[in-house]
Design an enzyme around this catalytic site. Structure first.
Site, mmCIF file in Angstrom:
data_model
loop_
_atom_site.group_PDB
_atom_site.id
_atom_site.type_symbol
_atom_site.label_atom_id
_atom_site.label_comp_id
_atom_site.label_asym_id
_atom_site.label_seq_id
_atom_site.Cartn_x
_atom_site.Cartn_y
_atom_site.Cartn_z
ATOM 1 N N ASP A 69 0.854 -1.187 0.000
ATOM 2 C CA ASP A 69 0.000 0.000 0.000
ATOM 3 C C ASP A 69 0.889 1.236 0.000
ATOM 4 O OD1 ASP A 69 -2.184 -1.611 0.026
ATOM 5 O OD2 ASP A 69 -2.945 -0.983 1.984
ATOM 6 N N HIS A 120 -6.036 2.365 -4.822
ATOM 7 C CA HIS A 120 -6.264 2.519 -3.376
ATOM 8 C C HIS A 120 -7.111 3.767 -3.106
ATOM 9 C CE1 HIS A 120 -5.710 1.269 0.648
ATOM 10 N NE2 HIS A 120 -4.712 2.057 1.000
ATOM 11 N N HIS A 124 -8.315 8.481 -0.537
ATOM 12 C CA HIS A 124 -8.270 7.565 0.605
ATOM 13 C C HIS A 124 -9.500 7.736 1.496
ATOM 14 C CE1 HIS A 124 -6.235 5.262 3.943
ATOM 15 N NE2 HIS A 124 -5.737 4.627 2.886
ATOM 16 N N HIS A 218 3.828 -2.202 3.790
ATOM 17 C CA HIS A 218 3.924 -0.773 3.493
ATOM 18 C C HIS A 218 5.399 -0.428 3.277
ATOM 19 C CE1 HIS A 218 0.015 -1.060 5.506
ATOM 20 N NE2 HIS A 218 -0.303 0.068 4.897
#
Length: 259
Positions: A69, A120, A124, A218
């Site tokens: 991500d 994504h 957000h 991440h």
């Protein structure tokens, strides 16, 4: 009044254990894997299996799917890409609008190196707190931003911000042709100021690893960047192969069509 509060509390407890509906919001979670066994997903598995979702691969095969991500850059993605290239390991990078805007060259390199770009969302946003039109606007804006850089049109794989979802958001995504992607292996690795050393990250991953794992990482984590090479080498020695989400989709299509 006390009786009303007691009834209210009972209703809240009961609703927590009821099957999911399309109103409440749910955060993806599971009972972590131990000793190479798949994690337990509980009621989440029942609800998301109604829709086009990925969260685990074939648990009979030693296959691993790396996903990252990308909300912002902390200076470690280049190293992650170097390691993935060195070992010829594919990955999917789920990017936000901020990341695409600030790091176009890294986006280009991801594609050039053969990795997949996932959506994504641009801002957000929590999909369970916005309307269908707002959700579409947010994910389409991200698609267009990536297309300007890479030439790739609509992205296929969608990871909801913070892993939050409900039946409506799953259905809306499916109606637009997206495939929700969750995960079966993760740990708290997104706090860039809290470093424990590469061995900590390595241990966290290896403790949970299992056949068919979809791994969430991440790249803001220095520990992850430094541990990745050690993880890959160890998994290769244990007989694991590394595949991308397209491979998983093809395998699932074959399994559901022929068997």
């Amino acid at each position: 009044m006390k009786r009303f509060l007691s009834i209210f509390m009972i209703m809240m407890v009961v609703s927590f254990f009821q099957p999911m509906n399309d109103v409440a919001a749910y955060g993806w979670g599971f009972k972590q894997s131990k000793e190479g066994k798949p994690p337990e997903f509980g009621i989440y598995e029942k609800i998301i299996d109604k829709y086009r979702t990925l969260y685990i691969g074939n648990t009979d095969e030693k296959e691993i799917y790396f996903t990252f991500d990308q909300g912002y850059e902390a200076g470690y993605t280049e190293k992650v890409l170097d390691v993935l290239k060195k070992y010829d390991v594919p990955a999917t990078f789920f990017v936000t609008g901020h990341y695409v805007k600030e790091e176009p060259e890294l986006i280009k390199r991801m594609v050039k190196d053969g990795h997949q770009i996932g959506n994504h969302s641009y801002h957000h946003k929590d999909f369970t707190k916005i309307s269908k039109d707002e959700m579409y606007e947010d994910i389409e804006k991200l698609d267009k931003a990536v297309e300007k850089i890479t030439g790739e049109k609509q992205l296929v794989y969608l990871r909801p911000p913070k892993g939050t979802f409900n039946e409506k958001s799953l259905q809306w995504a499916e109606e637009k042709g997206y495939i929700h992607v969750f995960w079966s292996l993760a740990y708290k690795d997104w706090e860039r100021d809290k470093t424990e050393g590469w061995k900590y990250s390595y241990d966290k991953m290896m403790q949970q690893v299992h056949p068919g794992a979809i791994v969430l990482l991440h790249t803001v984590s220095k520990d992850n960047a430094e541990a990745l090479e050690h993880v890959i080498e160890k998994l290769q020695k244990e007989g694991y192969t590394f595949k991308d989400l397209d491979d998983l989709m093809i395998q699932q299509f074959i399994d559901t069509t022929l068997f």
